[in-house]
Design a protein around this motif. Structure first.
Motif, PDB file in Angstrom:
ATOM      1  N   ARG A  42      32.188  53.798  38.316  1.00 17.76           N
ATOM      2  CA  ARG A  42      33.054  53.276  39.391  1.00 17.76           C
ATOM      3  C   ARG A  42      32.539  51.943  39.944  1.00 17.76           C
ATOM      4  NH1 ARG A  42      36.366  56.270  43.930  1.00 17.76           N
ATOM      5  NH2 ARG A  42      36.834  54.447  45.183  1.00 17.76           N
ATOM      6  N   VAL A  43      31.218  51.758  39.965  1.00 14.70           N
ATOM      7  CA  VAL A  43      30.658  50.476  40.416  1.00 14.70           C
ATOM      8  C   VAL A  43      31.214  49.359  39.547  1.00 14.70           C
ATOM      9  CG1 VAL A  43      28.549  49.102  40.685  1.00 14.70           C
ATOM     10  CG2 VAL A  43      28.548  51.505  41.359  1.00 14.70           C
ATOM     11  N   ALA A  44      31.160  49.541  38.231  1.00 16.98           N
ATOM     12  CA  ALA A  44      31.681  48.521  37.314  1.00 16.98           C
ATOM     13  C   ALA A  44      33.190  48.373  37.470  1.00 16.98           C
ATOM     14  CB  ALA A  44      31.309  48.872  35.883  1.00 16.98           C
ATOM     15  N   GLU A  45      33.888  49.485  37.627  1.00 14.89           N
ATOM     16  CA  GLU A  45      35.348  49.428  37.788  1.00 14.89           C
ATOM     17  C   GLU A  45      35.740  48.619  39.017  1.00 14.89           C
ATOM     18  OE1 GLU A  45      36.417  53.720  35.713  1.00 14.89           O
ATOM     19  OE2 GLU A  45      36.199  53.609  37.900  1.00 14.89           O
ATOM     20  N   GLU A  46      34.925  48.663  40.068  1.00 13.20           N
ATOM     21  CA  GLU A  46      35.218  47.916  41.293  1.00 13.20           C
ATOM     22  C   GLU A  46      34.759  46.466  41.218  1.00 13.20           C
ATOM     23  OE1 GLU A  46      33.304  50.129  44.403  1.00 13.20           O
ATOM     24  OE2 GLU A  46      34.769  51.765  44.314  1.00 13.20           O
ATOM     25  N   LYS A  47      33.616  46.227  40.596  1.00 16.32           N
ATOM     26  CA  LYS A  47      33.012  44.893  40.659  1.00 16.32           C
ATOM     27  C   LYS A  47      33.416  43.958  39.526  1.00 16.32           C
ATOM     28  CE  LYS A  47      30.951  45.867  44.459  1.00 16.32           C
ATOM     29  NZ  LYS A  47      31.452  45.272  45.702  1.00 16.32           N
ATOM     30  N   VAL A  48      33.771  44.486  38.373  1.00 15.65           N
ATOM     31  CA  VAL A  48      34.184  43.609  37.262  1.00 15.65           C
ATOM     32  C   VAL A  48      35.444  42.820  37.615  1.00 15.65           C
ATOM     33  CG1 VAL A  48      35.031  43.559  34.875  1.00 15.65           C
ATOM     34  CG2 VAL A  48      32.972  44.871  35.441  1.00 15.65           C
ATOM     35  N   PRO A  49      36.515  43.468  38.113  1.00 15.18           N
ATOM     36  CA  PRO A  49      37.738  42.708  38.386  1.00 15.18           C
ATOM     37  C   PRO A  49      37.570  41.585  39.412  1.00 15.18           C
ATOM     38  CG  PRO A  49      38.224  45.052  38.338  1.00 15.18           C
ATOM     39  CD  PRO A  49      36.719  44.907  38.311  1.00 15.18           C
ATOM     40  N   CYS A  50      36.627  41.735  40.335  1.00 13.35           N
ATOM     41  CA  CYS A  50      36.440  40.676  41.343  1.00 13.35           C
ATOM     42  C   CYS A  50      35.364  39.673  40.929  1.00 13.35           C
ATOM     43  CB  CYS A  50      36.177  41.275  42.716  1.00 13.35           C
ATOM     44  SG  CYS A  50      34.758  42.339  42.852  1.00 13.35           S
ATOM     45  N   GLY A  51      34.860  39.777  39.706  1.00 15.57           N
ATOM     46  CA  GLY A  51      33.925  38.777  39.180  1.00 15.57           C
ATOM     47  C   GLY A  51      32.518  38.866  39.729  1.00 15.57           C
ATOM     48  N   GLU A  52      32.120  40.029  40.228  1.00 17.35           N
ATOM     49  CA  GLU A  52      30.796  40.174  40.837  1.00 17.35           C
ATOM     50  C   GLU A  52      29.781  40.900  39.952  1.00 17.35           C
ATOM     51  OE1 GLU A  52      31.524  42.045  44.637  1.00 17.35           O
ATOM     52  OE2 GLU A  52      32.366  40.198  45.470  1.00 17.35           O
ATOM     53  N   MET A  53      30.207  41.428  38.813  1.00 16.87           N
ATOM     54  CA  MET A  53      29.326  42.159  37.907  1.00 16.87           C
ATOM     55  C   MET A  53      28.891  41.219  36.785  1.00 16.87           C
ATOM     56  SD  MET A  53      27.842  45.083  36.995  1.00 16.87           S
ATOM     57  CE  MET A  53      28.666  46.386  37.914  1.00 16.87           C
ATOM     58  N   PHE A  54      27.587  41.237  36.504  1.00 11.53           N
ATOM     59  CA  PHE A  54      27.017  40.397  35.453  1.00 11.53           C
ATOM     60  C   PHE A  54      26.242  41.286  34.488  1.00 11.53           C
ATOM     61  CE2 PHE A  54      27.934  37.767  38.985  1.00 11.53           C
ATOM     62  CZ  PHE A  54      28.308  36.549  38.458  1.00 11.53           C
ATOM     63  N   VAL A  55      26.261  40.905  33.214  1.00 12.39           N
ATOM     64  CA  VAL A  55      25.564  41.678  32.196  1.00 12.39           C
ATOM     65  C   VAL A  55      24.692  40.771  31.348  1.00 12.39           C
ATOM     66  CG1 VAL A  55      27.290  43.517  32.055  1.00 12.39           C
ATOM     67  CG2 VAL A  55      27.512  41.508  30.576  1.00 12.39           C
TER      68      VAL A  55
END
Length: 173
Positions: A42-55
């Motif tokens: 869920r963290v990734a589901e929330e943060k990927v769309p708003c451009g805040e998740m980095f890998v």
């Protein structure tokens, strides 16, 4: 390569959380995170769309992930920060995760270096983070990369997990 996560990465990010927490449940560990509670996909589901998740991706595999934004938990207001800055000038690192199979390869240092570059490019003068106070490897990672301990506290992580916290900061200016 470190990059913004994309929708196609969401499941793999969730798998890294599960891998880490399954390993810690079986062998012990340093985080205070709980399998099935936090972090989850869920963290990734929330943060990927708003451009805040980095890998950090290597050979097509997600080897590390983190969230970068300016969201400071309300507990941050009580921390005796040495480096004052307006909220827009503070970058916060959240949920830095390196699964056990990827540990010991310098990925944590690479992620922190990327966060510093990202912060500077976005006009930030300070990076802040909070982590489990007894997570010695993570505290050492941040301290060897220029962070200082700013304070200690107790929180309820995600409103669910009692946790002793340490707050760290790094001055960029």
């Amino acid at each position: 390569m470190i990059r913004k996560a994309e929708r196609k990465d969401i499941a793999a990010i969730g798998e890294t959380y599960t891998e880490l927490l399954t390993h810690e449940k079986k062998h012990g560990g340093f985080s205070n995170w709980e399998l099935g509670v936090y972090p989850t996909v869920r963290v990734a589901e929330e943060k990927v769309p708003c451009g805040e998740m980095f890998v950090l991706e290597e050979d097509g595999r997600i080897c590390a992930s983190m969230v970068l934004n300016s969201d400071q938990a309300e507990e941050y207001a009580a921390v005796p920060w040495k480096y004052e800055a307006a909220s827009a000038q503070v970058l916060v690192i959240h949920t830095l995760c390196i699964p056990p199979q990827q540990a010991g390869r310098g990925y944590g240092t690479q992620m922190v270096a990327y966060a510093k570059e990202y912060a500077i490019a976005h006009g930030c003068t300070v990076i802040r983070i909070d982590t489990y106070a007894h997570n010695e490897p993570v505290k050492q990672l941040y301290q060897k990369n220029g962070f200082r301990i700013a304070g200690w506290g107790k929180i309820k992580l995600q409103g669910l997990i009692d946790e002793d916290q340490v707050y760290l900061e790094c001055w960029l200016a």
